[in-house]
Design an enzyme around this catalytic site. Sequence first.
Site, PDB file in Angstrom:
ATOM      1  N   GLY A  81       0.579   0.261  -7.351  1.00 45.75           N
ATOM      2  CA  GLY A  81      -0.282  -0.872  -7.647  1.00 45.75           C
ATOM      3  C   GLY A  81       0.097  -1.564  -8.933  1.00 45.75           C
ATOM      4  O   GLY A  81      -0.084  -2.778  -9.081  1.00 45.75           O
TER       5      GLY A  81
ATOM      6  N   THR B 230      15.535  -0.293  -8.087  1.00 44.73           N
ATOM      7  CA  THR B 230      16.586   0.045  -7.125  1.00 44.73           C
ATOM      8  C   THR B 230      16.054   0.483  -5.778  1.00 44.73           C
ATOM      9  O   THR B 230      16.587   0.096  -4.734  1.00 44.73           O
ATOM     10  CB  THR B 230      17.500   1.133  -7.706  1.00 44.73           C
ATOM     11  OG1 THR B 230      18.041   0.674  -8.944  1.00 44.73           O
ATOM     12  CG2 THR B 230      18.630   1.461  -6.744  1.00 44.73           C
TER      13      THR B 230
ATOM     14  N   TYR C  93      -9.267  -1.974 -13.764  1.00 48.16           N
ATOM     15  CA  TYR C  93      -7.992  -1.248 -13.799  1.00 48.16           C
ATOM     16  C   TYR C  93      -7.015  -1.901 -12.826  1.00 48.16           C
ATOM     17  O   TYR C  93      -7.320  -2.042 -11.637  1.00 48.16           O
ATOM     18  CB  TYR C  93      -8.167   0.223 -13.410  1.00 48.16           C
ATOM     19  CG  TYR C  93      -6.862   0.989 -13.484  1.00 48.16           C
ATOM     20  CD1 TYR C  93      -6.441   1.554 -14.680  1.00 48.16           C
ATOM     21  CD2 TYR C  93      -6.037   1.110 -12.370  1.00 48.16           C
ATOM     22  CE1 TYR C  93      -5.225   2.226 -14.769  1.00 48.16           C
ATOM     23  CE2 TYR C  93      -4.821   1.776 -12.448  1.00 48.16           C
ATOM     24  CZ  TYR C  93      -4.415   2.334 -13.647  1.00 48.16           C
ATOM     25  OH  TYR C  93      -3.211   2.986 -13.720  1.00 48.16           O
TER      26      TYR C  93
ATOM     27  N   ASP D  86      -7.418  -7.360  -6.100  1.00 53.32           N
ATOM     28  CA  ASP D  86      -6.745  -6.068  -6.210  1.00 53.32           C
ATOM     29  C   ASP D  86      -7.434  -5.077  -5.277  1.00 53.32           C
ATOM     30  O   ASP D  86      -8.501  -4.547  -5.579  1.00 53.32           O
ATOM     31  CB  ASP D  86      -6.814  -5.600  -7.669  1.00 53.32           C
ATOM     32  CG  ASP D  86      -6.143  -4.257  -7.902  1.00 53.32           C
ATOM     33  OD1 ASP D  86      -5.878  -3.535  -6.915  1.00 53.32           O
ATOM     34  OD2 ASP D  86      -5.914  -3.911  -9.074  1.00 53.32           O
ATOM     35  N   GLU D  87      -6.789  -4.829  -4.116  1.00 54.96           N
ATOM     36  CA  GLU D  87      -7.316  -3.887  -3.120  1.00 54.96           C
ATOM     37  C   GLU D  87      -6.555  -2.564  -3.145  1.00 54.96           C
ATOM     38  O   GLU D  87      -6.621  -1.788  -2.185  1.00 54.96           O
ATOM     39  CB  GLU D  87      -7.222  -4.514  -1.726  1.00 54.96           C
ATOM     40  CG  GLU D  87      -8.070  -5.749  -1.539  1.00 54.96           C
ATOM     41  CD  GLU D  87      -9.232  -5.544  -0.568  1.00 54.96           C
ATOM     42  OE1 GLU D  87      -9.153  -4.658   0.289  1.00 54.96           O
ATOM     43  OE2 GLU D  87     -10.223  -6.298  -0.680  1.00 54.96           O
ATOM     44  N   VAL D  88      -5.862  -2.289  -4.234  1.00 55.64           N
ATOM     45  CA  VAL D  88      -5.006  -1.107  -4.302  1.00 55.64           C
ATOM     46  C   VAL D  88      -5.787   0.167  -4.004  1.00 55.64           C
ATOM     47  O   VAL D  88      -5.327   1.034  -3.264  1.00 55.64           O
ATOM     48  CB  VAL D  88      -4.320  -1.025  -5.678  1.00 55.64           C
ATOM     49  CG1 VAL D  88      -3.631   0.323  -5.868  1.00 55.64           C
ATOM     50  CG2 VAL D  88      -3.317  -2.171  -5.844  1.00 55.64           C
ATOM     51  N   LYS D  89      -6.985   0.279  -4.552  1.00 49.93           N
ATOM     52  CA  LYS D  89      -7.733   1.528  -4.410  1.00 49.93           C
ATOM     53  C   LYS D  89      -8.760   1.491  -3.284  1.00 49.93           C
ATOM     54  O   LYS D  89      -9.081   2.531  -2.707  1.00 49.93           O
ATOM     55  CB  LYS D  89      -8.432   1.863  -5.729  1.00 49.93           C
ATOM     56  CG  LYS D  89      -8.878   3.315  -5.838  1.00 49.93           C
ATOM     57  CD  LYS D  89      -9.286   3.647  -7.254  1.00 49.93           C
ATOM     58  CE  LYS D  89      -9.679   5.109  -7.377  1.00 49.93           C
ATOM     59  NZ  LYS D  89     -10.129   5.429  -8.752  1.00 49.93           N
TER      60      LYS D  89
END
Length: 454
Positions: free
Chosen positions: A121, A305, A148, A248-251
């Site tokens: 995230g 990378t 966060y 922010d939908e990361v969590k």
Amino acid sequence: MPEPGASGTREQLTDRDHAVIAGVEKLRFFPLAACAGRGEILVEPGGRELLDLSASWTAAAFGHGNSDIAGAITRAVAEAPGASILSGTHPDAVALAEELLELVPSRRPNPERRVYLGHAGTDANEVALRGCRHATGRPGIIAFQNGYHGGFGAARAVSGVHVTAGVPADPEVVFFPYPDPYRPHTGDAGTVVEDVLARARRQLERGTTAAVIVEPVQSDGGVIVPPAGFLAGLRALCDTHGTYLVVDEVKVGLGRTGRTHAFDAHGILPDVVTLGKALGGGLPLSATVGPAEVLDAPVASALMTTIGNPVSCAAGRTVLALVRDGHATRNAGLRGAQFLAELTAYQESGRSGADRVGDVRGQGLAIGIELVTDRTSATPDSELTAKAVYRAWELGVVLYPVRGNVLEITPPLMITAESVDRAVRILTRAIDDAAQGAVSDDQIAAFRGWQRID
């Protein structure tokens, strides 16, 4: 010396960890050491089973040892077509991006959108903010106190939870209160949304803001579910002032709230959506989905990378298939309602720790229990919270605190009704025991948790 991967006892494994693993990547609340996992269960060396109510901060959202994900990873690693999309491409990366464009709704047609594939995230949000600044030519960011968005770089510098702990803020970020019905910054829960939107309006009128970045449920800030009208109001303001809305939908995305996307509950369409944690099924994988003008330029400005590596992409495609199936999302809604009902009953039970529960809240399987010294003053009780999570681990449950005094419950989405009943029995006993002094200061002294040490 133990053979590579040998665990020994839990104590031996934690001692080895202490001797070799860098402290900068440790966020520890008790001496957890697991050597295996299945579904919502973690297994310690020696065979003790723990009920996992964290899912590794939601990264294992579809359960430990998920057979579908494991099969996809095995197939991908056996004949991997390289390890990156940096200087070439491969079928799973392209297909994963196409599937994300199908899954994440937008007011724009897919040909005008792109997908950045990253590792976490943090880089997903970093790329989103950088792209919004480049596309608009504006430097400003609006973010929210106790939010966060990442562990380093600009994503960290716009994370209120880090800035409060002493991390230097991004020089162009402005923080506003996140509307909290339990702790209204205005003193009146009915006015918090109006106040925050008024502040945002005044800032946006300056014409210097590239993006507003917001969590649809503020997770590490205390599992706060915002009142109706908050995200819709931000959407309208961003439209008026030509500013990108980054959600922010990361969590809390990909089914956790009982909906495919947490923003679905607010009836809005973001400009940019960031995903991570659950997306990789336990492997490092994140995504930013947004307009081409945000994610296409400058070319070669976000280089790592192993981005888009075929193993993570195969896991991600399997996760998206599980999301499209819908069973996990429906289960999250049902089991979340069960958790809330049983925890609310405990709060009203009169048991020894029940009067220390100030609030129980959440959506789906993103649930917070706020612990206080007493309900009248509602003073946050971080010490009791630290001792409650330690006692829960002793009794066989894994969960962690956020914002100091909130117990966060984010188990695997396929947790069973029987496991929820068991979890509530153990967790409420842990709160009772901690309130009665079952955990000493010395027991938790070694576990600094969120405390920042300079």
